[in-house]
Design an enzyme around this catalytic site. Structure first.
Site, PDB file in Angstrom:
ATOM      1  N   MET A 189      22.777  94.393  71.323  1.00  0.00           N
ATOM      2  CA  MET A 189      22.698  92.962  71.672  1.00  0.00           C
ATOM      3  C   MET A 189      21.692  92.706  72.802  1.00  0.00           C
ATOM      4  O   MET A 189      21.939  91.899  73.687  1.00  0.00           O
ATOM      5  CB  MET A 189      24.092  92.439  72.076  1.00  0.00           C
ATOM      6  CG  MET A 189      25.068  92.456  70.925  1.00  0.00           C
ATOM      7  SD  MET A 189      26.754  92.016  71.391  1.00  0.00           S
ATOM      8  CE  MET A 189      27.415  93.594  71.894  1.00  0.00           C
ATOM      9  N   ASP A 193      33.039  90.365  59.368  1.00  0.00           N
ATOM     10  CA  ASP A 193      32.106  89.825  60.363  1.00  0.00           C
ATOM     11  C   ASP A 193      30.734  89.552  59.762  1.00  0.00           C
ATOM     12  O   ASP A 193      30.396  90.044  58.688  1.00  0.00           O
ATOM     13  CB  ASP A 193      31.906  90.855  61.482  1.00  0.00           C
ATOM     14  CG  ASP A 193      33.029  90.801  62.491  1.00  0.00           C
ATOM     15  OD1 ASP A 193      33.825  89.860  62.435  1.00  0.00           O
ATOM     16  OD2 ASP A 193      33.086  91.712  63.322  1.00  0.00           O
ATOM     17  N   LYS A 214      30.903  85.896  64.163  1.00  0.00           N
ATOM     18  CA  LYS A 214      30.443  85.298  65.417  1.00  0.00           C
ATOM     19  C   LYS A 214      29.096  85.930  65.625  1.00  0.00           C
ATOM     20  O   LYS A 214      28.936  87.113  65.449  1.00  0.00           O
ATOM     21  CB  LYS A 214      31.330  85.696  66.596  1.00  0.00           C
ATOM     22  CG  LYS A 214      32.702  85.181  66.555  1.00  0.00           C
ATOM     23  CD  LYS A 214      33.400  85.502  67.852  1.00  0.00           C
ATOM     24  CE  LYS A 214      34.013  86.877  67.812  1.00  0.00           C
ATOM     25  NZ  LYS A 214      33.201  87.962  68.272  1.00  0.00           N
TER      26      LYS A 214
HETATM   27  N1  SAH Z   1      30.501  97.506  66.371  1.00  0.00           N
HETATM   28  C1  SAH Z   1      29.075  97.489  66.120  1.00  0.00           C
HETATM   29  C2  SAH Z   1      28.342  96.740  67.190  1.00  0.00           C
HETATM   30  C3  SAH Z   1      28.731  95.289  67.284  1.00  0.00           C
HETATM   31  S1  SAH Z   1      27.816  94.423  68.474  1.00  0.00           S
HETATM   32  C4  SAH Z   1      28.561  98.921  65.944  1.00  0.00           C
HETATM   33  O1  SAH Z   1      29.282  99.857  66.259  1.00  0.00           O
HETATM   34  O2  SAH Z   1      27.438  99.073  65.492  1.00  0.00           O
HETATM   35  C5  SAH Z   1      26.516  93.748  67.495  1.00  0.00           C
HETATM   36  C6  SAH Z   1      25.218  94.446  67.821  1.00  0.00           C
HETATM   37  O3  SAH Z   1      25.173  95.711  67.170  1.00  0.00           O
HETATM   38  C7  SAH Z   1      23.987  93.736  67.347  1.00  0.00           C
HETATM   39  O4  SAH Z   1      23.604  92.698  68.201  1.00  0.00           O
HETATM   40  C8  SAH Z   1      22.995  94.868  67.353  1.00  0.00           C
HETATM   41  O5  SAH Z   1      22.601  95.181  68.662  1.00  0.00           O
HETATM   42  C9  SAH Z   1      23.850  96.009  66.840  1.00  0.00           C
HETATM   43  N2  SAH Z   1      23.762  96.172  65.394  1.00  0.00           N
HETATM   44  C10 SAH Z   1      24.781  96.156  64.529  1.00  0.00           C
HETATM   45  N3  SAH Z   1      24.334  96.396  63.272  1.00  0.00           N
HETATM   46  C11 SAH Z   1      23.001  96.566  63.376  1.00  0.00           C
HETATM   47  C12 SAH Z   1      21.959  96.852  62.447  1.00  0.00           C
HETATM   48  N4  SAH Z   1      22.201  97.006  61.133  1.00  0.00           N
HETATM   49  N5  SAH Z   1      20.700  96.960  62.912  1.00  0.00           N
HETATM   50  C13 SAH Z   1      20.428  96.832  64.216  1.00  0.00           C
HETATM   51  N6  SAH Z   1      21.362  96.553  65.129  1.00  0.00           N
HETATM   52  C14 SAH Z   1      22.629  96.437  64.725  1.00  0.00           C
END
Ligand code: SAH
Length: 283
Positions: A186, A50, A71
């Site tokens: 998000m 991703d 995405k």
């Molecule tokens: N599965 C992921 C989340 C996916 S949804 C998890 O468990 O972290 C994607 C969202 O995750 C982003 O829009 C943001 O809100 C958050 N996110 C993921 N990686 C991030 C990072 N390194 N820093 C800040 N927000 C992050």
């Protein structure tokens, strides 16, 4: 190559041809991968990754083909079906398939949908959890997601619903009443709507808020603000997603636990930011 890792005291699972391993890559820092993730990277023929997966992590699978399946915010979910079908197709070709997703695959990552599709197509799977950004990302900003003096519960919410719109299906009054700490994934696009929902539901305008972008990477930035001011402050800061937004008094703990700043010898801003006066050793 396709070698499993070798560490004493443990037999590591073999990624067999025709299998798909659905794996979390953690929030960014490659050091936050699990050993099972590393074991998977070493064996895969194909890595489907991703947008939020750091390129450096892919370097640990030099033998594999790397396929981007990213995405980003609000793009239509139709593409999700293509990704799921691609996983099925590769597995049926007898590939060792690693599906690598940011954070944890089952936290706002549609990992459940992908796994369900694979099971429905009789493809054998393994799930490898990862450190979610809403926990590990906040930790890198010096914010404990729970802290005894602050919260006995934490609520993780998404700022987008399935259609990519502001999340209308959440019961904001219930969340506001029931959770001292709210961690929003998000949330950047709809932060104005989210903060007004929280304020309407009775949250204090001066309540601390932290916005952590690109958490755990070299690009990490942290904005400390309040519910009343966060929309303007985010705009003025120019901060861009991906961001984790944390609402609640645990953000204050950053004043003493911002360990990344302290790595260079900078003193903490406070030692007792919650003003409880409890000696650390009695905690
Ligand atoms: N599965 C992921 C989340 C996916 S949804 C998890 O468990 O972290 C994607 C969202 O995750 C982003 O829009 C943001 O809100 C958050 N996110 C993921 N990686 C991030 C990072 N390194 N820093 C800040 N927000 C992050």
């Amino acid at each position: 190559m396709n070698d499993s890792i070798s560490l004493p005291g443990q037999t590591w699972p073999t990624l067999e041809p025709g299998w798909v391993w659905l794996c979390g890559a953690g929030p960014g820092d490659p050091g936050l991968l699990t050993l099972h993730a590393l074991n998977a990277l070493r064996q895969a023929d194909v890595v489907i990754y991703d947008a939020l997966v750091q390129e450096a992590i892919l370097d640990w699978a030099p033998q594999a083909k790397h396929e981007y399946a990213g995405k980003r915010g609000g793009k239509p979910s139709a593409k999700q079906r293509d990704i799921s079908l691609r996983l099925v197709e590769l597995a049926r070709q007898g590939k060792r398939v690693l599906r690598l997703k940011g954070g944890d695959p089952f936290v706002f990552g549609r990992g459940g949908e992908e796994a369900q599709s694979l099971v429905q197509h009789n493809i054998p799977i393994r799930i490898i959890p990862g450190i979610s950004a809403g926990i590990g990302g906040l930790a890198y900003a010096g914010i404990p997601v729970t802290h005894r003096d602050v919260n006995q519960s934490v609520t993780f919410v998404t700022g987008h619903d399935q259609s990519g719109n502001a999340t209308g299906s959440l019961d904001w009054p219930a969340i506001s009443r029931g959770s001292q700490v709210i961690v929003i994934y998000m949330g950047m696009k709809h932060i104005a709507r989210i903060t007004s929902e929280l304020l309407d539901a009775g949250r204090n305008p001066s309540e601390p808020v932290a916005v952590v972008t690109s958490a755990t990477t070299s690009e990490q930035r942290v904005l400390e603000t309040t519910l009343a001011t966060c929309v303007d402050d985010i705009t003025a800061s120019g901060l861009e997603p991906p961001a984790i937004i944390c609402v609640g008094r645990s953000v204050l703990m950053r004043q003493v636990l911002d360990w990344q700043t302290m790595l260079d010898g900078t003193a903490p801003r406070a030692l007792d930011p919650l003003g409880r006066g409890r000696p650390a050793e009695s905690a």
